[in-house]
Design an enzyme around this catalytic site. Structure first.
Site, PDB file in Angstrom:
ATOM      1  N   SER A 145      45.090  74.681  14.875  1.00 24.70           N
ATOM      2  CA  SER A 145      44.404  73.266  15.244  1.00 24.70           C
ATOM      3  C   SER A 145      43.833  73.381  16.508  1.00 24.70           C
ATOM      4  CB  SER A 145      45.142  72.089  14.832  1.00 24.70           C
ATOM      5  OG  SER A 145      44.439  70.957  14.991  1.00 24.70           O
ATOM      6  N   ASP A 289      35.423  69.866   8.704  1.00 22.07           N
ATOM      7  CA  ASP A 289      35.227  68.322   8.151  1.00 22.07           C
ATOM      8  C   ASP A 289      33.927  68.119   7.491  1.00 22.07           C
ATOM      9  OD1 ASP A 289      37.754  67.676   9.358  1.00 22.07           O
ATOM     10  OD2 ASP A 289      36.787  66.717  11.080  1.00 22.07           O
TER      11      ASP A 289
END
Length: 413
Positions: A145, A289
């Site tokens: 991440s 996203d």
């Protein structure tokens, strides 16, 4: 709670929308503001749940903090608290307790932090014994991440000897790292990124008056609405043409799907050209996203697609790959995945009962609710379960999309 979505004809064919500010930028600015001991308030700060969680901890006199579902806050604050002398407990929602954080904890402990797991090894909640950290050299996989890496980068100037961070293998979500380094530079710290090595010197942050940009991720749902609504023009307020946000690439993606973008002093204008491709393939390695918005858009526009670079979607608010497969199947679309990093639709569909309500589960994931709501323009009986998850990033979402003719009525249950 559920929302039964309704559609109405809209009288205005040109809609003006004030987008929320970026929570990604807002949360970085909050941490940098704290690290620089700034007396200034951040302008246009996000009013999202994630930013409220971050702000709540930074303004608290407690030693125990619950950030709920705010993943950015969990990662950034783990690094921040590890260098603030004291003993801290950092926890979150049940889903947060299922989201791994071991890579970041191991990195911080390598730098001299002392962080323990309160419950399950490798996951929040954490017990953090804050102390002075020693920098130097550190190696991390580039495919973890970006929030782990950004957390380390932001505290790097404040620890002894700074940090030389080597990222191994493929580097994902690169724009988020570039955003972090650019914001650090605004606060007076210049880093150096060459190849797979990022070097951050030990240096004091300088307080500065800063303003958060509006959110390009939130803009994606308006691109979707325009793609479904050829006669409507949408003017988005607050976006920057030259943006720190990787999700500004949404304009390029939707240009292929027939939505054009024009920048002017009045705002960012979206219009539908009616052009569509025969197929849409895209590697989302830098903009994960946006995958949910594009998946729903392509399906409802009958455009087969193959998305890759989705490996981080499995550790988001939910496993977004599985969630998309499950919920688009309710609309008749048969998607497949290698269950690691891709999502594919070859045009296969099954018949569904359009006269019956179709309830979309949101999995406590704000982007599931916002990506599926525009589908009401195509499906008359759409229901969104747990619709207020949108407050995580776009608190006024439902009121805003009502301007595009997508209304709602509450169903308690």
């Amino acid at each position: 709670m559920q929302y039964q979505l309704t559609t109405t004809n809209i009288s205005e064919k040109s809609i003006q929308v004030q987008l929320p500010s970026s929570k990604s930028i807002s949360n970085r600015l909050l941490l940098l503001n704290a690290l620089s001991y700034s007396p200034y308030e951040i302008k246009n700060l996000s009013d999202s749940d994630d930013t409220k969680a971050m702000l709540g901890v930074l303004n608290s006199n407690s030693t125990t903090f619950d950030v709920g579902a705010a993943g950015t806050s969990m990662r950034f604050l783990t690094a921040f608290l590890s260098k603030i002398v004291g003993e801290w407990i950092l926890t979150g929602s049940e889903r947060m307790k299922q989201r791994p954080i071991k890579t970041l904890v191991d990195a911080l402990n390598h730098l001299g932090a002392k962080i323990e797991y309160v419950e399950k090894e490798g996951y929040p909640p954490l017990r953090i014994f804050g102390s002075n950290l020693e920098g130097g050299e550190l190696e991390l996989p580039g495919n973890v991440s970006s929030q782990y890496i950004s957390a380390l980068l932001m505290i790097a100037p404040t620890i002894e000897n700074g940090l030389k961070l080597t990222l191994t293998g493929e580097i994902i979500s690169r724009p988020y790292l570039e955003m972090t380094l650019a914001l650090m530079k605004e606060f007076g710290v210049t880093s150096h990124w060459k190849g797979n090595v990022i070097t951050v010197p030990e240096a004091p942050y300088q307080p500065k008056v800063v303003t958060a940009e509006s959110d390009w991720s939130a803009a994606s749902y308006w691109y979707e609405i325009v793609a479904f609504n050829p006669g409507v023009e949408v003017i988005l307020k607050g976006l920057k043409k030259i943006s720190l946000q990787g999700d500004s690439k949404v304009k390029n993606m939707f240009e292929k799907l027939g939505v054009t973008t024009k920048f002017s002093k009045n705002g960012t204008t979206l219009t539908n050209t009616g052009k569509t491709p025969g197929r849409f393939n895209y590697n989302f390695i830098n903009e994960p996203d946006l995958a949910q918005t594009l998946a729903v858009t392509c399906c409802l526009m009958d455009i087969p697609f193959h998305f890759t670079g989705l490996q981080t979607l499995k550790i988001k608010e939910t496993d977004r790959i599985s969630a998309l497969i499950n919920e688009l199947q309710k609309l008749g679309f048969q998607l497949t995945s290698n269950n690691t990093d891709d999502l594919k639709w070859d045009g296969e569909r099954t018949e569904i009962a359009l006269e019956s309500p179709i309830a979309i589960d949101t999995y406590k994931d704000h982007r599931m609710a916002m990506a599926f709501a525009p589908a009401a323009l195509k499906y008359a009986n759409l229901v969104i379960n747990d619709p207020m998850v949108v407050t995580k990033s776009y608190p006024h979402y439902w009121e805003d999309i009502a301007m595009a003719g997508i209304g709602f009525k509450t169903i308690e249950g």
